[in-house]
Enzyme design. Sequence first.
Site, PDB file in Angstrom:
ATOM      1  N   HIS A  85      80.225  87.052  22.242  1.00  0.00           N
ATOM      2  CA  HIS A  85      81.628  86.665  22.023  1.00  0.00           C
ATOM      3  C   HIS A  85      82.584  87.608  22.751  1.00  0.00           C
ATOM      4  O   HIS A  85      83.686  87.878  22.281  1.00  0.00           O
ATOM      5  CB  HIS A  85      81.966  86.622  20.533  1.00  0.00           C
ATOM      6  CG  HIS A  85      81.168  85.623  19.764  1.00  0.00           C
ATOM      7  ND1 HIS A  85      81.489  84.285  19.712  1.00  0.00           N
ATOM      8  CD2 HIS A  85      80.042  85.748  19.019  1.00  0.00           C
ATOM      9  CE1 HIS A  85      80.612  83.637  18.975  1.00  0.00           C
ATOM     10  NE2 HIS A  85      79.715  84.503  18.545  1.00  0.00           N
ATOM     11  N   ASN A 159      81.583  79.272  14.211  1.00  0.00           N
ATOM     12  CA  ASN A 159      81.397  78.712  15.544  1.00  0.00           C
ATOM     13  C   ASN A 159      81.921  77.284  15.578  1.00  0.00           C
ATOM     14  O   ASN A 159      82.324  76.726  14.553  1.00  0.00           O
ATOM     15  CB  ASN A 159      79.911  78.719  15.935  1.00  0.00           C
ATOM     16  CG  ASN A 159      79.367  80.111  16.178  1.00  0.00           C
ATOM     17  OD1 ASN A 159      80.081  81.003  16.596  1.00  0.00           O
ATOM     18  ND2 ASN A 159      78.087  80.296  15.907  1.00  0.00           N
ATOM     19  N   TYR A 373      77.779  93.019  11.418  1.00  0.00           N
ATOM     20  CA  TYR A 373      79.159  92.956  11.888  1.00  0.00           C
ATOM     21  C   TYR A 373      79.893  94.270  11.636  1.00  0.00           C
ATOM     22  O   TYR A 373      80.618  94.771  12.506  1.00  0.00           O
ATOM     23  CB  TYR A 373      79.903  91.801  11.210  1.00  0.00           C
ATOM     24  CG  TYR A 373      79.681  90.471  11.892  1.00  0.00           C
ATOM     25  CD1 TYR A 373      80.742  89.741  12.406  1.00  0.00           C
ATOM     26  CD2 TYR A 373      78.406  89.935  12.023  1.00  0.00           C
ATOM     27  CE1 TYR A 373      80.545  88.520  13.031  1.00  0.00           C
ATOM     28  CE2 TYR A 373      78.197  88.721  12.638  1.00  0.00           C
ATOM     29  CZ  TYR A 373      79.265  88.014  13.150  1.00  0.00           C
ATOM     30  OH  TYR A 373      79.059  86.816  13.775  1.00  0.00           O
TER      31      TYR A 373
END
Length: 742
Positions: A85, A159, A373
Amino acid sequence: MSSVAQKILPNSLANAKTADMKNELVDVKDQKGMTTDFGLPVSDPDRWLKVSNGENIGPHLLEDPIAREKIHRFDHERIPERVVHARGSAAFGYFKAFNSDAEKYTSAGVLTDPSRTTPVFVRFSTVQGSRGSADTVRDVRGFATKFYTQEGNWDLVGNDIPIFFIQEAMKFPDFVHAVKPEPHNEVPTGQSAHNNFWDYFNLQSETSHMVMWAMSDRGIPRSFRMMQGFGVNTFTLTNAAGELFFVKFHWLPELGVHSFTWDEALKICGQDPDFHRKDLNEAIENGAPPKWTLAIQVIPETQEHDFDFDILDATKIWPEELVPLIPIGEMILNKTVDEYFTQTEQVAFCTSHVVPGIGFSDDPLLQGRNLSYFDTQISRLGINWEELPINRPICPYMNFNRDGKARHRITKGTVNYWPNRFEQIPPVAVENGGYRQHPAKIAGVKERMRGAKFQEHYSQAQLFYNSLADHEKLHLIKAISFELSHCDDPLVYENAIPRLNDIDHDMAVQVAKNVGGPAPSEPNRKNHGKKSKNLSQLDFMPKTPTIKSRRIAILIADGFDAAVVEAAKGAFLAAGAVPFVIGPRRGEIMPEGAGQKGVFADHHFEGQRSTMFDAIFIPSGRACAQTLASNGRAIHWVLEAFGHLKAIGAVGEAVAFLESACRLPGISFAQFETVGSAPSGGAITVDFGVVTAPKFSAPSSISEGWKIAKGAADFIGAFAYEISKHKCFERELMGLSDKVAY
């Protein structure tokens, strides 16, 4: 809500986050002069302090703090880019719940309180490519939303595809390594058309479903604004009574779900690699802010095991006929970013960022994402990444986390621990809003395993393929064939055929013919033949046809009909479209008739191509039509738009240009005669998305907009309806688009 209130709302209540960031915002127009970072006024930013005899220069002096600061700051401008990303675009906006109906499932005020206006920041992205890659590559798109709620930040990190390639977070490094450029030569950037990705697909059958989605038209969206968004993972909701529900989140775009053709996507990669990010800004700046409806799918805790698939499996959808969508609110993006780096690049999302009423399931992919993350944001931005203006909450926040690199907050007080003798910063009781993890009874054996339902990998891949329209199946087959044709290892493309045969026999046979692999004689497993709704993009056509934010090219040359161009531009603008005048030169193009004012062309034929637009309109004008007919690039504009299935409109003499110079195959054109200088007879003709007429006509209420409907009696209405369909797929299925060279 009144139209006045709708206009005021985005600029007042919704901008709590932008107001929060005002202390960080500086405008170069407001500054009186240049200084260093430590405030020293700079008189010469171009020449290093050096030894000189007045004529010749000598060594540079390290004592120059202005030069050293400028170079050092430049040397450290870049931060590590995201592993995935990396290429992103973003915008600010707001979210509002429609009503309080979701209270039966969750106590989260952001989802249940219609009086709230919650600021959001949304980042769209590609997955595989680096920051320097192109927007329109075939890839999954990230759709990450940061809600700045009254209870803290909630990050819905999703997404544009509802599932993922793998079931287990531990497999993520291998998957990303396989889809990224190959390690020996760092090729290819921004696409999965290479040996390693397809080798991984061949060896990991759980990727079957996701590969179908990625190779479908979903992999090449027309715009971020025309994508669905999905939370992907299974989260949980808890209501005030303590009841637990499993949930999946969906974003439904107002404009429908649309895509490029593959040839369009390939060409735009070179012609305008920033197309998607420019499109997002253009829509906002032209008064067509992107809108999505947030909907949820909900399964009570007691029904977790009532399905023939595991609801915690991230490679599976929850078919809507089994678990219907429940619309709960609307998101509007209405402000572009002020600075790319500090906002779009430094924004950081975590799936573990939730608010009371929202929680986590045992989804194995989600469990790993919650760890990964947070860790990756520390790697990119440092331990204090949540203090950055774009990441910090707008609600009060306080704890005893201290120090670390790039700490900005200055905390007064004599204690930095809990418990302390002053009882400062105590924990918040659940009844006062403190976060409560839903209690769950756990019993079992510690082992590395997956549930039995996780072992089935083909049923939903078949469900998706079966649910596609004929043209979507054709595109998917062509996409896989394109990708495998770029695999130069026979072991890879030959092994892919039996894997595809696990999903659909006819698809596998056709791909085998295209790429040279051995065609299977019979299916590996029977296709169950089932379909599901809202898997085909056609299922999402707007209920009310619209051309809002569509880019329409008006092709002209000297001698065009000025009245028609002016009327057409007005009609397009009234409907919310964005018209552009394209001519043989970027400058003034003169209309027919003496004494008339020229029109300034926005681009010339070589400066932009038809790929950048959703439709083409050619006005009347004898000299204009003759000039266009003698210009090969103008003819190519039309042929390329025809091949890309776009709506094409022409009136008066321009009809002959389409018929005689462009020779569009299989198309019926309006038939009429010209008596003097005016067309006589004939009617509006619509054939495979090509709309022609003797003269331009529009509804009487054009200044206030108009209804776009099938069978419109006026030219502009008929043309707008064809644009609203996005593309004329019948043109492709009938083989007409294959008959032109573009």
